[in-house]
Design a protein around this motif. Structure first.
Motif, PDB file in Angstrom:
ATOM      1  N   ASP A  42     -26.062   6.029  31.827  1.00 19.59           N
ATOM      2  CA  ASP A  42     -27.354   6.346  32.434  1.00 19.59           C
ATOM      3  C   ASP A  42     -28.433   6.572  31.388  1.00 19.59           C
ATOM      4  O   ASP A  42     -29.593   6.194  31.581  1.00 19.59           O
ATOM      5  CB  ASP A  42     -27.226   7.586  33.319  1.00 19.59           C
ATOM      6  CG  ASP A  42     -26.387   7.323  34.566  1.00 19.59           C
ATOM      7  OD1 ASP A  42     -26.351   6.171  35.013  1.00 19.59           O
ATOM      8  OD2 ASP A  42     -25.762   8.267  35.074  1.00 19.59           O
ATOM      9  N   ARG A  77     -29.379   3.041  29.896  1.00 19.15           N
ATOM     10  CA  ARG A  77     -30.080   2.245  30.916  1.00 19.15           C
ATOM     11  C   ARG A  77     -31.476   2.794  31.160  1.00 19.15           C
ATOM     12  O   ARG A  77     -32.428   2.026  31.368  1.00 19.15           O
ATOM     13  CB  ARG A  77     -29.279   2.229  32.217  1.00 19.15           C
ATOM     14  CG  ARG A  77     -28.077   1.314  32.182  1.00 19.15           C
ATOM     15  CD  ARG A  77     -27.662   0.855  33.551  1.00 19.15           C
ATOM     16  NE  ARG A  77     -27.332   1.937  34.458  1.00 19.15           N
ATOM     17  CZ  ARG A  77     -26.932   1.761  35.711  1.00 19.15           C
ATOM     18  NH1 ARG A  77     -26.834   0.536  36.219  1.00 19.15           N
ATOM     19  NH2 ARG A  77     -26.631   2.798  36.478  1.00 19.15           N
ATOM     20  N   GLY A  78     -31.616   4.102  31.132  1.00 18.95           N
ATOM     21  CA  GLY A  78     -32.941   4.688  31.314  1.00 18.95           C
ATOM     22  C   GLY A  78     -33.885   4.300  30.195  1.00 18.95           C
ATOM     23  O   GLY A  78     -35.036   3.906  30.436  1.00 18.95           O
ATOM     24  N   MET A  94     -35.015   0.698  30.591  1.00 14.87           N
ATOM     25  CA  MET A  94     -35.997   0.467  31.646  1.00 14.87           C
ATOM     26  C   MET A  94     -37.423   0.675  31.132  1.00 14.87           C
ATOM     27  O   MET A  94     -38.338  -0.086  31.468  1.00 14.87           O
ATOM     28  CB  MET A  94     -35.738   1.404  32.831  1.00 14.87           C
ATOM     29  CG  MET A  94     -34.500   1.080  33.642  1.00 14.87           C
ATOM     30  SD  MET A  94     -34.544  -0.584  34.376  1.00 14.87           S
ATOM     31  CE  MET A  94     -33.398  -1.430  33.310  1.00 14.87           C
ATOM     32  N   PHE A 109     -29.386  -4.212  28.898  1.00 14.97           N
ATOM     33  CA  PHE A 109     -29.447  -4.194  30.357  1.00 14.97           C
ATOM     34  C   PHE A 109     -28.232  -4.896  30.963  1.00 14.97           C
ATOM     35  O   PHE A 109     -27.583  -4.375  31.882  1.00 14.97           O
ATOM     36  CB  PHE A 109     -30.738  -4.871  30.829  1.00 14.97           C
ATOM     37  CG  PHE A 109     -30.868  -4.991  32.316  1.00 14.97           C
ATOM     38  CD1 PHE A 109     -31.180  -3.892  33.089  1.00 14.97           C
ATOM     39  CD2 PHE A 109     -30.686  -6.209  32.954  1.00 14.97           C
ATOM     40  CE1 PHE A 109     -31.299  -3.998  34.471  1.00 14.97           C
ATOM     41  CE2 PHE A 109     -30.808  -6.334  34.318  1.00 14.97           C
ATOM     42  CZ  PHE A 109     -31.115  -5.225  35.086  1.00 14.97           C
ATOM     43  N   SER A 164     -25.119  -3.246  32.820  1.00  8.92           N
ATOM     44  CA  SER A 164     -24.865  -3.695  34.189  1.00  8.92           C
ATOM     45  C   SER A 164     -23.395  -4.037  34.370  1.00  8.92           C
ATOM     46  O   SER A 164     -22.813  -3.791  35.436  1.00  8.92           O
ATOM     47  CB  SER A 164     -25.732  -4.918  34.509  1.00  8.92           C
ATOM     48  OG  SER A 164     -27.101  -4.592  34.494  1.00  8.92           O
ATOM     49  N   GLY A 171     -32.228   5.753  34.674  1.00  9.72           N
ATOM     50  CA  GLY A 171     -31.076   4.899  34.448  1.00  9.72           C
ATOM     51  C   GLY A 171     -30.187   4.762  35.664  1.00  9.72           C
ATOM     52  O   GLY A 171     -29.597   3.704  35.903  1.00  9.72           O
ATOM     53  N   SER A 228     -31.441   1.897  38.309  1.00 11.02           N
ATOM     54  CA  SER A 228     -31.949   0.833  37.444  1.00 11.02           C
ATOM     55  C   SER A 228     -32.456  -0.389  38.208  1.00 11.02           C
ATOM     56  O   SER A 228     -33.444  -0.997  37.803  1.00 11.02           O
ATOM     57  CB  SER A 228     -30.877   0.411  36.443  1.00 11.02           C
ATOM     58  OG  SER A 228     -29.707  -0.031  37.116  1.00 11.02           O
TER      59      SER A 228
END
Length: 405
Positions: free
Chosen positions: A32, A35-36, A39, A69, A73, A340, A343
């Motif tokens: 998380d 991913r945050g 973004m 990303f 994923s 995150g 996403s």
């Protein structure tokens, strides 16, 4: 377990036992967190004329936020779908993946229509000198709508800027086959993933992006599935975690440092030999087919980040007891991780918002640092608001109120 509150990140003994018995059901705080961060970088990178794009990681290496990303994923897919494949079988796991593909497909279609419509409205106002429809090269779509609407719905018309979600969709669709091959023999899954990637490198496997030309998707899913399934394999336990030792740290650091002068534009534009090398060996760093040096650079960078955050991400977690600095980091971390966790919704919002932020920069002017920072701050606020809003809806608060009543 949703890790929205960093104060609750450290697992209890019972949570640790649950993770040992069902590892795919527990969110990894590192996932998380990264991913945050990605973004926010994606928003910066897609905002036209954004000064901050000069300082994003993509400027200093072959890989960029796209690799992070897609890799994350893959990890998230192992968490979301792995338990279904394991507990309910291949057929139900495939159905779960198909449902996600359906969601991503319509997210892509709606995103394209929303942006295309907005660009037309902006052009028709007459308030702006810039041609926003032409900026995204959307005139071919409007000139031949009868042909291209079919292409849009069949994913044979995938204009640049709208190519990440289709790539993600195709890679997701490959997941049941890879899982099935792994159940038969792990080496079959590895061989399939590598064979498909080689097919992309040799231009054997590609998908058409325009009905009127031979252009292929900018993100070839048959190349990019390699980094996706790398993340999927690590999170699923198919691949062991790499060892933590000084030799690998030094090697990864050297890879990252050596690549900087081969990638950083302020250096490459001053060195004709580097430019010639990049041109001659562009297949090794090609973004479309995911060239091998992009993969090498990403793995080196990912390894260093993995070392830096520590086991279970302990170095990014705030201390249980601390002063104002610890509390500030606790709040910042909570925001990053919330972004995150949501996403897909945040990514779609980011792609739409980036175009409007470009309009804001056209209006305020790009020469002012203050306007640049203001526009980016507005964009970040939008992403954060969407993340918390989506999280609130997903929590289904109306059910809690009904139960309380």
């Amino acid at each position: 377990m949703t890790l929205a509150d960093p104060s609750q990140i450290t697992p209890s003994a019972s949570a640790t036992r649950a993770q040992a018995s069902s590892p795919a059901r527990i969110r990894d705080p590192r996932l998380d967190f990264f991913r945050g961060i990605v973004m926010f970088i994606i928003l910066i990178a897609h905002t036209p004329g954004n000064w901050l794009t000069l300082w994003i990681p993509a400027r200093f290496g072959f890989s960029d936020a796209t690799e992070v990303f897609v890799f994350c994923s893959g990890m998230a897919s192992a968490i979301a779908f792995g338990a279904v494949f394991r507990d309910q079988g291949l057929a139900m796991g495939t159905a779960r993946v198909a449902f996600r593909c359906w969601q991503v497909y319509w997210a892509h279609i709606c995103l394209f229509l929303a942006i295309a419509c907005t660009m037309v409205v902006l052009n028709n106002t007459g308030w702006f000198e810039r041609d926003y429809v032409g900026q995204l090269n959307l005139y071919p779509f409007f000139k031949r709508p009868d042909e291209n609407i079919v292409g849009l719905l069949t994913l044979t018309y995938v204009p640049n800027y709208f190519d990440i979600l289709p790539m993600y969709l195709v890679v997701l669709a490959m997941m049941p086959l890879v899982v099935a091959l792994h159940r038969l023999q792990p080496l079959l899954a590895l061989g399939f993933v590598m064979l498909v990637w080689f097919g992309a490198q040799l231009d054997v496997l590609a998908l058409p992006a325009e009905p009127w030309s031979a252009r292929e998707w900018f993100f070839n899913p048959f190349g990019w599935q390699l980094v996706f399934f790398t993340g999927f394999a690590f999170m699923s336990g198919w691949l062991p975690a790499p060892p933590r030792n000084r030799v690998l740290i030094i090697l990864a650091t050297l890879v990252v440092l050596i690549i900087i002068p081969l990638a950083y534009y302020r250096i490459t534009r001053q060195l004709p030999d580097v430019q010639a090398w990049r041109s001659e060996y562009r297949v090794l760093i090609a973004k479309t087919d995911f060239g091998v040096l992009r993969y090498v650079h990403f793995l080196a960078l990912a390894y260093l980040c993995w070392i830096a955050v520590g086991e279970a991400g302990r170095r990014i977690l705030p201390p249980q007891a601390g002063g104002a600095a610890a509390e500030a980091w606790r709040r910042i971390l909570a925001v990053i991780m919330k972004v995150g966790q949501q996403s897909l919704a945040v990514f779609i919002t980011s792609m739409f918002t980036a175009r409007l932020l470009g309009v804001m920069l056209d209006t305020l002017g790009r020469g002012s640092i203050a306007s640049q920072l203001f526009v980016n701050a507005v964009g970040f606020a939008v992403l954060i608001g969407v993340a918390y809003g989506v999280g609130w809806f997903k929590s289904q608060p109306w059910r809690r109120k009904k139960a309380a009543a």
